[in-house]
Design a protein around this motif. Structure first.
Motif: not given
Ligand code: ARG
Ligand code: ZN
Length: 254
Positions: A188, A220, A234
């Motif tokens: 991230t 996200n 992720t």
């Protein structure tokens, strides 16, 4: 194919009129969790090309409990009528029957989710693993965040976000406003602060991104964007959740 993890969930609906939340809405919320935690959400098309490579399918799935804490048949939905209008995020009464809330079911065996009314503009909050008070372990969400509600937080993704915290995920900006805070996930991007609303632009550079990067990952689930705009976990977040389950919450699986 990786093994799918199944988590038993109990929903405690604590409201002046707990029938405001129907069984169908609860099922829609479970479906939302399962779709997003399988990485099967159709709106993953919003993930830009440069983040597609880290889009994860966590394979964590959620089932309404079929037995209660006393091992009697149950549908995993409990309704409690309270006289309390709403609760703040530091008001633990919602987690205790004697105080106008609903007692948790054994946190070693169940993922406890309280659906209630929250004061101010709170949408929800969660305990992190190894929280000291077992009876308070779990997630609290505002009833208006369930799928089918109006507004930008009415698609059921507050529980997707809070469940991320329950499995040890940290906000992707690292909970600071500078560039030092971390979510301990290498995939991230650096991000200074949270993102709100729904940018739907291309590369969104912030003060921590650096020149020539792909910007922040406002798509996200662990950012603060609108429900319609948060669409992905992720690979490193998936790994962090799996580590949490096997190290800190293994008894949920038995
Ligand atoms: N503010 C809450 C938290 O930090 C929830 C944010 C949920 N966002 C959403 N789009 N539903 O835990
Ligand atoms: Zn959060």
């Amino acid at each position: 194919e990786a093994t799918t993890i199944y988590i038993p969930v109990v929903f405690h609906i604590v409201l002046r009129n707990p029938l405001l939340v129907t069984d169908a809405q609860v099922q829609a919320q479970i479906d939302r969790l399962n779709t997003d935690y399988a990485g099967l959400n159709g709106d993953s098309t919003l993930i830009p090309a440069w983040f597609k490579g880290v889009y994860a399918k966590p394979n964590i799935q959620f089932r309404l409990a079929q037995r209660n804490a006393n091992d009697e048949p149950s549908d995993g939905i409990e309704r409690v009528t309270t006289s309390i209008n709403n609760f703040s995020i530091d008001d633990t009464r919602v987690k205790y029957t004697s105080l106008g809330g609903a007692d948790s079911w054994d946190h070693n065996r169940f993922f406890n989710v309280w659906i209630t009314d929250l004061s101010q503009t709170y949408l929800g909050y969660s305990t992190f693993p190894n929280y000291g008070k077992a009876a308070e372990d779990g997630v609290v969400i505002k009833y208006t965040t369930l799928p089918g509600n109006p507004g930008v937080y009415g698609l059921g993704r507050t529980l997707v976000h809070e469940t991320g915290h329950y499995f040890n995920l940290i906000h992707i900006w690292g909970d600071d406003t500078g560039c030092n805070g971390s979510d301990y996930c290498a995939d991230t991007p650096e991000q200074g602060n949270y993102t709100s609303g729904c940018l739907r632009d291309s590369i969104h550079i912030d003060n921590c991104s650096g020149v020539g990067t792909k910007g922040v990952m406002y798509q996200n689930f662990m950012d603060y964007t609108d429900d319609a705009c948060m669409v992905m976990f992720t690979l490193d977040q998936k790994a962090r959740m799996e580590t949490c389950i096997s190290d800190d919450r293994p008894s949920l699986l038995t």
